[in-house]
Design a protein around this motif. Structure first.
Motif, PDB file in Angstrom:
ATOM      1  N   SER A 190      -8.053  20.035   1.286  1.00 47.55           N
ATOM      2  CA  SER A 190      -8.999  20.942   0.640  1.00 47.55           C
ATOM      3  C   SER A 190      -8.466  21.345  -0.730  1.00 47.55           C
ATOM      4  N   LEU A 191      -9.329  22.000  -1.518  1.00 46.46           N
ATOM      5  CA  LEU A 191      -8.912  22.432  -2.853  1.00 46.46           C
ATOM      6  C   LEU A 191      -7.745  23.406  -2.773  1.00 46.46           C
ATOM      7  N   ASN A 192      -7.803  24.382  -1.851  1.00 48.64           N
ATOM      8  CA  ASN A 192      -6.713  25.365  -1.730  1.00 48.64           C
ATOM      9  C   ASN A 192      -5.419  24.696  -1.301  1.00 48.64           C
ATOM     10  N   GLU A 193      -5.528  23.709  -0.422  1.00 51.22           N
ATOM     11  CA  GLU A 193      -4.323  23.005   0.024  1.00 51.22           C
ATOM     12  C   GLU A 193      -3.694  22.216  -1.128  1.00 51.22           C
ATOM     13  N   LYS A 194      -4.540  21.643  -1.959  1.00 47.50           N
ATOM     14  CA  LYS A 194      -4.009  20.907  -3.114  1.00 47.50           C
ATOM     15  C   LYS A 194      -3.339  21.849  -4.102  1.00 47.50           C
ATOM     16  N   ILE A 195      -3.931  23.035  -4.298  1.00 47.86           N
ATOM     17  CA  ILE A 195      -3.346  23.998  -5.220  1.00 47.86           C
ATOM     18  C   ILE A 195      -1.979  24.448  -4.696  1.00 47.86           C
ATOM     19  N   LYS A 196      -1.879  24.734  -3.387  1.00 45.53           N
ATOM     20  CA  LYS A 196      -0.603  25.155  -2.800  1.00 45.53           C
ATOM     21  C   LYS A 196       0.434  24.039  -2.942  1.00 45.53           C
ATOM     22  N   TYR A 197      -0.007  22.808  -2.731  1.00 49.17           N
ATOM     23  CA  TYR A 197       0.901  21.671  -2.881  1.00 49.17           C
ATOM     24  C   TYR A 197       1.451  21.592  -4.313  1.00 49.17           C
ATOM     25  N   LEU A 198       0.543  21.744  -5.294  1.00 48.09           N
ATOM     26  CA  LEU A 198       0.973  21.661  -6.694  1.00 48.09           C
ATOM     27  C   LEU A 198       1.855  22.834  -7.086  1.00 48.09           C
ATOM     28  N   GLN A 199       1.579  24.027  -6.557  1.00 52.07           N
ATOM     29  CA  GLN A 199       2.430  25.181  -6.842  1.00 52.07           C
ATOM     30  C   GLN A 199       3.860  24.935  -6.357  1.00 52.07           C
ATOM     31  N   ASN A 239       0.824  -1.207   0.000  1.00 54.35           N
ATOM     32  CA  ASN A 239       0.000   0.000   0.000  1.00 54.35           C
ATOM     33  C   ASN A 239       0.850   1.244   0.000  1.00 54.35           C
ATOM     34  N   ALA A 240       1.918   1.221   0.771  1.00 55.36           N
ATOM     35  CA  ALA A 240       2.797   2.386   0.818  1.00 55.36           C
ATOM     36  C   ALA A 240       3.426   2.643  -0.532  1.00 55.36           C
ATOM     37  N   GLN A 241       3.785   1.563  -1.239  1.00 55.75           N
ATOM     38  CA  GLN A 241       4.375   1.737  -2.568  1.00 55.75           C
ATOM     39  C   GLN A 241       3.336   2.326  -3.539  1.00 55.75           C
ATOM     40  N   ASP A 242       2.044   1.847  -3.396  1.00 52.92           N
ATOM     41  CA  ASP A 242       0.998   2.368  -4.273  1.00 52.92           C
ATOM     42  C   ASP A 242       0.772   3.837  -3.999  1.00 52.92           C
ATOM     43  N   LYS A 243       0.783   4.214  -2.721  1.00 54.28           N
ATOM     44  CA  LYS A 243       0.527   5.601  -2.378  1.00 54.28           C
ATOM     45  C   LYS A 243       1.650   6.494  -2.837  1.00 54.28           C
ATOM     46  N   ASN A 244       2.847   5.963  -2.885  1.00 47.80           N
ATOM     47  CA  ASN A 244       3.989   6.770  -3.291  1.00 47.80           C
ATOM     48  C   ASN A 244       4.214   6.748  -4.795  1.00 47.80           C
ATOM     49  N   LYS A 245       3.256   6.180  -5.556  1.00 45.87           N
ATOM     50  CA  LYS A 245       3.406   6.083  -7.004  1.00 45.87           C
ATOM     51  C   LYS A 245       3.158   7.432  -7.652  1.00 45.87           C
ATOM     52  N   THR A 246       4.026   7.874  -8.582  1.00 47.07           N
ATOM     53  CA  THR A 246       3.883   9.146  -9.282  1.00 47.07           C
ATOM     54  C   THR A 246       2.991   8.975 -10.512  1.00 47.07           C
ATOM     55  N   ILE A 288       5.542  14.833 -13.857  1.00 46.54           N
ATOM     56  CA  ILE A 288       5.025  13.651 -13.159  1.00 46.54           C
ATOM     57  C   ILE A 288       5.390  13.783 -11.685  1.00 46.54           C
ATOM     58  N   LEU A 289       4.421  13.583 -10.808  1.00 49.79           N
ATOM     59  CA  LEU A 289       4.687  13.730  -9.379  1.00 49.79           C
ATOM     60  C   LEU A 289       3.668  12.946  -8.570  1.00 49.79           C
ATOM     61  N   LYS A 305      -1.501  15.971 -15.584  1.00 54.77           N
ATOM     62  CA  LYS A 305      -2.795  16.070 -16.248  1.00 54.77           C
ATOM     63  C   LYS A 305      -3.815  15.134 -15.594  1.00 54.77           C
ATOM     64  N   LYS A 306      -3.349  13.932 -15.182  1.00 55.60           N
ATOM     65  CA  LYS A 306      -4.234  12.997 -14.501  1.00 55.60           C
ATOM     66  C   LYS A 306      -4.633  13.544 -13.130  1.00 55.60           C
ATOM     67  N   ILE A 307      -3.683  14.216 -12.466  1.00 58.08           N
ATOM     68  CA  ILE A 307      -3.993  14.819 -11.161  1.00 58.08           C
ATOM     69  C   ILE A 307      -5.071  15.889 -11.333  1.00 58.08           C
ATOM     70  N   PHE A 308      -4.940  16.724 -12.372  1.00 57.44           N
ATOM     71  CA  PHE A 308      -5.957  17.749 -12.637  1.00 57.44           C
ATOM     72  C   PHE A 308      -7.333  17.119 -12.840  1.00 57.44           C
ATOM     73  N   GLN A 309      -7.376  16.039 -13.584  1.00 57.93           N
ATOM     74  CA  GLN A 309      -8.659  15.386 -13.864  1.00 57.93           C
ATOM     75  C   GLN A 309      -9.305  14.847 -12.589  1.00 57.93           C
ATOM     76  N   ASN A 310      -8.485  14.282 -11.687  1.00 65.92           N
ATOM     77  CA  ASN A 310      -9.022  13.776 -10.422  1.00 65.92           C
ATOM     78  C   ASN A 310      -9.560  14.911  -9.557  1.00 65.92           C
ATOM     79  N   ILE A 311      -8.839  16.050  -9.528  1.00 62.37           N
ATOM     80  CA  ILE A 311      -9.290  17.192  -8.739  1.00 62.37           C
ATOM     81  C   ILE A 311     -10.569  17.775  -9.325  1.00 62.37           C
ATOM     82  N   GLU A 312     -10.677  17.823 -10.645  1.00 62.16           N
ATOM     83  CA  GLU A 312     -11.889  18.338 -11.289  1.00 62.16           C
ATOM     84  C   GLU A 312     -13.116  17.519 -10.888  1.00 62.16           C
ATOM     85  N   LYS A 313     -12.958  16.201 -10.838  1.00 59.51           N
ATOM     86  CA  LYS A 313     -14.084  15.343 -10.460  1.00 59.51           C
ATOM     87  C   LYS A 313     -14.468  15.518  -9.004  1.00 59.51           C
ATOM     88  N   GLN A 314     -13.451  15.681  -8.122  1.00 58.86           N
ATOM     89  CA  GLN A 314     -13.712  15.747  -6.689  1.00 58.86           C
ATOM     90  C   GLN A 314     -14.258  17.102  -6.261  1.00 58.86           C
TER      91      GLN A 314
END
Length: 845
Positions: free
Chosen positions: A66-75, A21-28, A57-58, A32-41
């Motif tokens: 939260s959405l703002n926290e995810k945006i700060k993380y991606l920035q 599970n840890a390896q799956d969670k740490n998978k990059t 890739i990350l 673009k896929k991250i954006f799509q997941n955030i758009e759905k959520q």
């Protein structure tokens, strides 16, 4: 010890799973896929340039952020900039690149001053966005100052944004587009070039028409017989029956001119040049209140085109006729269009012509019912036809459009018949002329974006003249029929908003008919002239909501007939609702009337071929014909499948027996009655790549009601209980192939109680009218065309067709008559065309 081993094993698997599970969670994963997941959520939309993020890739941010926290993380992880607009649109750009200039604005409906949501905003370089519910948009400028704003139902607007406007938001007002959207249920009905519209019409584009079995040219009146509910039991385009009605109950319009002659060669060929028409609209029911003077279908042929295209010339020939067509500019906004067609039958007698001729004159060989002897005729005949059209179209300024149309249709035949009966030679020389002249002048005025007016003045003159010369008896019989129809139609169109429009108008027409009979020996002369003037006041409202998939057209036509001081109300309805994007529900209804129609005085009139005469109602012995129709249908389209089921009811009152073509005990009786039709029409169609196949089935229960006749209720002469059509069509690039068949149960016929005649009173003894049926009809047809171009872009097309591919002998009519020479009853049988090939060649410059 055993217990400790089991504990160790369980702990091992526990930590192993955690590790996985840890390896799956740490998978990059790609950004673009991250954006799509955030758009759905979080229900947001990211705007970005693919090339700026495609290599990033990350590790994705945690879902519980939260959405703002995810945006700060991606920035932090990407060094990209994220700008949020209205908590919904998030613009992503590379902050390392030079700062991009932003353009913002609002888009509104100009008439209603309301914001337009989901309007498209885009630069020429492809960067684009859409407006929110407030009409707001924000976009980054890139190497261009020109943006285009578009929205369905509105005119696209292009704007050059000046440098000093970048700091402030701009405001854009879009105007509603006057061009009405083409509301189509399916745009590939039976073949390419035929569409089923939401107003109940079948629309044919002859120049885009694919191929149909047996046709190598876009013959409108032949093509429309492929549509369920439209048939011609005797293979004649001059005898088209729509849901059991007679041919004269159909309204045929050519550029607003009512046409009283629709066929050449006694109906075997359409009188309308197939290389000319731009649009043909066919209404079986639910027609607009702007259409009057018919109790059955409407066939509106329009060659009007707003496209001022380049000069064009084409010419073609087949085994019946040759034609030319030309369209050339006379100014930047004006053109002239000319077409002409003429038969080649008086120059060369091809196999196609011979089969057509035998079909038209086959009753000159009569089978004797009692002794099976043949009575033979010899014929020396000449025949030709031609038609021509002229159009002048000129736009005057930005608001006015003037159109002038002329059409002429002409047929002529001369026949010398000789008959030998009991060693006596009897000779007849017959001539027949049939013409239809028409002209119209149309003016359109576009007052503004939401209002336009049209005035159309038209005239149609139909003439039929026949002369029969019995040489031995020194007798000449002359007969004439003339119709003059002139009128004016005024129409105003008002677009209230993007969903609702309104039309109103006035129509006046005067119809006069002349019928003449003249005999020199013994002397007889009769000439009747009648005139009717009709005023019509018209209103029609249309509601069209593409979002809710609801379309409603409702209107009223109020007719006032001067001579009868009579008002007739004619409501019309077209209701169409898209239950889902695939399932469509439709209701069509109409009430209509007709003052002019055809009768048959004697079946032998006009050589026994063209024996119908146009007359007018007198509101007493010849009543006004009136009809009521209603139809309910469902259609389903998905994955190139089409299934359509329509049930209908139709009732026509005021018909006269002399107009129904009786050839039994009702032939010489003139009584009034009605007919009622109940039926179902089903179409199943599938398209796979370049191949399309369809099968249709029609059921009709069609009955007359003549209250003053001994047997008041019996089958209609044009009843076809069951009709099944099938076709397989292949179209790829320049090659087209079509094979099809039509089967229908035999037409009603009247048999004899006895074939014996009383010499003192030779009257045929019939059973009840139409109590029996002919044998069923079956025919296979084939056609193919191929086109190519040379190095000079000249286009060539060759076509080949075969009607009645299996050469089946189909009987299409049967009746009896008295032979006064032999004092016997004679059975006359009429058969369909034999196997008939045709070849065409066309060149287009």
């Amino acid at each position: 010890m055993f217990f400790l081993k089991r504990i160790c094993i369980l702990l091992f698997f526990f930590f192993f799973v955690l590790s996985i599970n840890a390896q799956d969670k740490n998978k990059t994963i790609p950004l673009k896929k991250i954006f799509q997941n955030i758009e759905k959520q979080h229900h947001v939309i990211f705007n970005y340039i693919d090339v700026e993020i495609e290599k990033i890739i990350l590790l994705p941010p945690k879902n519980n952020l939260s959405l703002n926290e995810k945006i700060k993380y991606l920035q932090k992880k990407t060094n990209l900039s994220f700008d949020t607009i209205n908590n919904q649109f998030i613009t992503v750009f590379d902050k390392k690149k030079p700062e991009l200039i932003k353009i913002c604005g609002y888009v509104f409906n100009k008439n209603e001053k309301t914001p337009l949501e989901n309007a498209n905003i885009h630069f020429n370089n492809g960067n684009n966005t859409i407006t929110d519910k407030n009409g707001y948009f924000e976009l980054q400028k890139q190497n261009s100052n020109e943006i285009a704003i578009s929205y369905i139902g509105f005119a696209t607007q292009k704007i050059i944004v000046k440098e000093n406007q970048f700091k402030d938001c701009i405001t854009v007002y879009l105007e509603q587009d006057m061009a009405v959207l083409e509301n189509i249920i399916t745009n590939h009905y039976l073949t390419s070039g035929i569409a089923k519209k939401t107003d109940g019409a079948f629309e044919i584009k002859p120049k885009k028409l694919g191929i149909l079995p047996g046709l190598i040219e876009a013959d409108v009146l032949q093509a429309m017989q492929q549509i369920p509910g439209i048939n011609s039991a005797d293979e004649s385009v001059a005898s088209i029956n729509v849901r059991g009605g007679t041919h004269d109950q159909n309204l045929f319009l050519w550029n607003g001119i009512k046409m009283y002659q629709t066929g050449h060669f006694f109906g075997l060929i359409s009188a309308f040049n197939p290389n000319l028409a731009h649009t043909v609209s066919i209404y079986k029911n639910g027609s607009s209140p702007f259409y009057g003077e018919s109790v059955s279908s409407v066939v509106d042929i329009s060659s009007n085109s707003n496209d001022f295209e380049k000069n064009n010339f084409s010419a073609g020939i087949n085994m019946i006729n040759a034609d030319v067509y030309s369209k050339f500019k006379i100014s930047n906004n004006g053109f002239i269009e000319i077409s002409a067609r003429r038969s080649i039958t008086d120059w060369v007698q091809t196999p196609t012509y011979k089969n057509y001729f035998n079909k038209a004159f086959q009753n000159t060989t009569i089978i004797n019912e009692t002794n099976s002897k043949n009575t033979n005729y010899s014929d020396d005949s000449s025949f030709f036809f031609y038609d021509a059209t002229l159009k002048y179209s000129q736009k005057i300024g930005q608001k006015d459009h003037l159109i002038l149309d002329f059409i002429i249709i002409n047929d002529k035949i001369n026949v010398l018949q000789s008959n030998s009966v009991n060693n006596l030679i009897q000779s007849e020389k017959n001539t027949l002329y049939q013409n239809n002249f028409g002209g119209s002048l149309s003016w359109k005025r576009f007052w503004n974006k939401t209002n336009r007016s049209t005035i159309n003045i038209y005239s149609s003159l139909y003439e039929l003249e026949a002369q029969q010369n019995k040489i031995e008896a020194n007798q000449t019989v002359k007969q004439e029929n003339e119709v003059l129809d002139t009128g004016i139609k005024i129409e105003n169109f008002h677009k209230i908003n993007s969903k609702f429009s309104f039309r109103n108008g006035y129509q006046f027409n005067e119809i006069s008919t002349i019928n003449l009979d003249e005999v020199n020996n013994p002397q007889f002369y009769r000439k009747n002239k009648n005139v009717l003037r009709n005023h019509a006041f018209i209103m029609e409202g249309k509601f069209n909501d593409s979002i809710s998939r609801l379309n409603i057209n409702s209107g009223l036509r109020l007719n006032y007939i001067e001579q009868f001081n009579k008002y007739i109300f004619e409501p019309r309805l077209q209701f169409n609702y898209g239950i889902t994007s695939n399932l469509n529900f439709e209701i069509l209804g109409e009430v209509k009337s007709q003052n002019s129609f055809q009768i048959i005085d004697l079946q032998k009139d006009y050589l026994g071929i063209e024996k119908r005469r146009w007359i007018l109602a007198n509101n007493t012995t010849i009543p006004i014909q009136r009809s009521k129709q209603v139809a309910v249908s469902f259609s389903y389209t998905k994955n190139n499948w089409l299934l359509s089921v329509e049930n209908f009811y139709k009732k026509v009152t005021g018909i006269n027996s002399s107009g129904q073509g009786f050839q039994n005990q009702l032939e010489f009786i003139k009584i009034n009655g009605e007919y009622t039709v109940v039926g179902t029409e089903i179409v199943l169609q599938k398209k796979v790549n370049h191949f399309i196949s369809w099968i249709s089935y029609t059921y009709n229960d069609n009955n007359y009601y003549f209250p003053k006749f001994v047997v008041p209720v019996f089958s209609n002469n044009f009843e076809l209980d069951h009709v099944v059509s099938w076709a397989g069509i292949y179209e790829k690039e320049n090659l087209k192939l079509a094979l099809g068949s039509k089967w229908y149960s035999g037409r009603p016929r009247t048999s004899l109680q006895s074939d014996e005649l009383d010499i003192s009173n030779p009257i045929i003894d019939y059973n009840s009218p139409n109590e029996n049926h002919l044998k069923s009809f079956l025919q296979f047809n084939f056609s193919t065309t191929y086109k190519w171009k040379d190095t000079k872009e000249t286009q060539y097309r060759i076509g080949f067709s075969v009607l009645n591919l299996l050469n089946k002998k189909n009987e299409i009519n049967e009746f009896y008559r008295v032979n006064t020479v032999l004092n016997t009853s004679e059975k006359v049988k009429t058969f369909a065309l034999q196997r008939t090939p045709n070849i065409s060649f066309r060149v287009n410059f």
